[in-house]
Write a protein that holds these residues in place. Structure first.
Motif, PDB file in Angstrom:
ATOM      1  N   TYR A 110      15.887  85.358  75.604  1.00 17.83           N
ATOM      2  CA  TYR A 110      15.453  85.697  76.955  1.00 17.83           C
ATOM      3  C   TYR A 110      13.945  85.820  76.897  1.00 17.83           C
ATOM      4  CZ  TYR A 110      15.911  87.531  81.672  1.00 17.83           C
ATOM      5  OH  TYR A 110      15.852  87.694  83.040  1.00 17.83           O
ATOM      6  N   GLU A 114      13.591  84.461  81.681  1.00 17.95           N
ATOM      7  CA  GLU A 114      14.587  83.398  81.818  1.00 17.95           C
ATOM      8  C   GLU A 114      15.404  83.238  80.536  1.00 17.95           C
ATOM      9  OE1 GLU A 114      15.178  82.063  84.572  1.00 17.95           O
ATOM     10  OE2 GLU A 114      13.344  82.326  85.744  1.00 17.95           O
ATOM     11  N   GLU A 116      16.787  80.945  77.751  1.00 18.08           N
ATOM     12  CA  GLU A 116      16.411  79.680  77.131  1.00 18.08           C
ATOM     13  C   GLU A 116      17.336  79.406  75.952  1.00 18.08           C
ATOM     14  OE1 GLU A 116      12.387  79.779  75.829  1.00 18.08           O
ATOM     15  OE2 GLU A 116      11.538  79.975  77.850  1.00 18.08           O
ATOM     16  N   ARG A 136      19.706  78.694  82.812  1.00 16.88           N
ATOM     17  CA  ARG A 136      18.905  79.707  83.507  1.00 16.88           C
ATOM     18  C   ARG A 136      19.594  80.181  84.770  1.00 16.88           C
ATOM     19  NH1 ARG A 136      13.355  76.365  83.673  1.00 16.88           N
ATOM     20  NH2 ARG A 136      14.927  74.790  84.160  1.00 16.88           N
ATOM     21  N   HIS A 160      17.152  90.112  87.333  1.00 17.69           N
ATOM     22  CA  HIS A 160      17.577  88.753  86.999  1.00 17.69           C
ATOM     23  C   HIS A 160      18.561  88.232  88.035  1.00 17.69           C
ATOM     24  CE1 HIS A 160      18.584  85.311  84.403  1.00 17.69           C
ATOM     25  NE2 HIS A 160      19.783  85.462  84.929  1.00 17.69           N
ATOM     26  N   HIS A 164      18.530  85.105  90.390  1.00 17.46           N
ATOM     27  CA  HIS A 164      19.551  84.088  90.132  1.00 17.46           C
ATOM     28  C   HIS A 164      20.923  84.631  90.561  1.00 17.46           C
ATOM     29  CE1 HIS A 164      16.657  81.743  87.848  1.00 17.46           C
ATOM     30  NE2 HIS A 164      16.384  82.796  87.104  1.00 17.46           N
TER      31      HIS A 164
END
Length: 253
Positions: A110, A114, A116, A136, A160, A164
């Motif tokens: 993280y 994001e 990854e 992501r 987060h 998202h």
């Protein structure tokens, strides 16, 4: 005598420049061009030419008193070299785990807010998951994402999911934000067909300055026998934790 077919073609000027770099590296206080020419067996004009080039490229720095010391580019290469060593160790652990479990292996982190996937090791026998939705955007539906998010504070997890919002990817996907935000950190995290039907994933946390996880994917019809994966995955995650801590390069892979 003709050059042997297996004998490499060497660039003499490069060899000479490297000898100068080695000579400077052996002298913490630096050295003059005359001293470096003598110590490397080079003619003084040749040494001057190579030294000027190395200074221009940043591999050497010429001090006001005329001595030459190592430049910033050497320091950058040294840092990058340590990163390559770390990456090599990480991939060696992942490759061994892939071979022993017959499963694709993932290393996630993280970073900058994001999820990854930094490394993937797979082969024809155990291919990686088809990334039909960017990880992501799918942290809520993957063992990798959920394991990484569990390493964050509650507020960071809430942030987060504000950025998202969780979406239904399969009938098994958990999308209730409250449950995702309140999830507790676990030794192992399982995703059973939440990201992709027919695929399961297990993830274990790896110690580091930022959340890192080691994960495996495998056919969901084998999930009833996931006990065969648990100990090897934990052991590999522990090995990576030790390697990253010792190398001090958790963010370099």
């Amino acid at each position: 005598m003709a050059r042997a077919e297996h004998e490499p073609t060497l660039i003499t000027s490069v060899q000479r420049a490297l000898r100068l770099l080695d000579a400077v590296a052996e002298l913490p206080d630096g050295a003059t061009a005359k001293y470096l020419a003598r110590s490397t067996g080079l003619k003084l004009p040749t040494a001057y030419h190579l030294l000027r080039t190395l200074v221009y490229e940043g591999y050497l720095h010429k001090v006001d008193d005329g001595t030459f010391v190592l430049g910033e580019r050497v320091s950058e290469l040294n840092t990058a070299g340590r990163g390559h060593v770390t990456r090599g160790r990480v991939r060696a652990v992942m490759s061994a785990l892939c071979d022993s479990l017959g499963a694709a292996i993932y290393l996630g982190r993280y970073h900058n807010g994001e999820v990854e996937v930094a490394e993937i090791v797979d082969n024809r026998r155990c291919p990686r998951v088809d990334t039909w939705v960017d990880f992501r955007e799918a942290a809520h539906a993957t063992a990798i994402g959920k394991c990484l998010l569990a390493g964050l504070s509650r507020d960071a997890r809430a942030d987060h999911f504000h950025r998202h919002p969780p979406a239904d990817l399969t009938p098994r996907t958990v999308t209730r934000v409250h449950d995702l935000v309140e999830a507790r950190r676990a030794e192992l995290v399982l995703d059973w067909e939440e990201y992709s039907l027919g695929t399961a994933c297990l993830a274990a946390p790896v110690a580091g300055a930022e959340p890192v996880t080691l994960a495996i994917s495998f056919p969901a019809n084998r999930s009833a026998t996931t006990t065969e994966y648990l100990d090897p995955l934990r052991a590999a995650a522990d090995e990576l934790s030790r390697a990253l801590v010792l190398d001090g390069n958790a963010a370099s892979f």
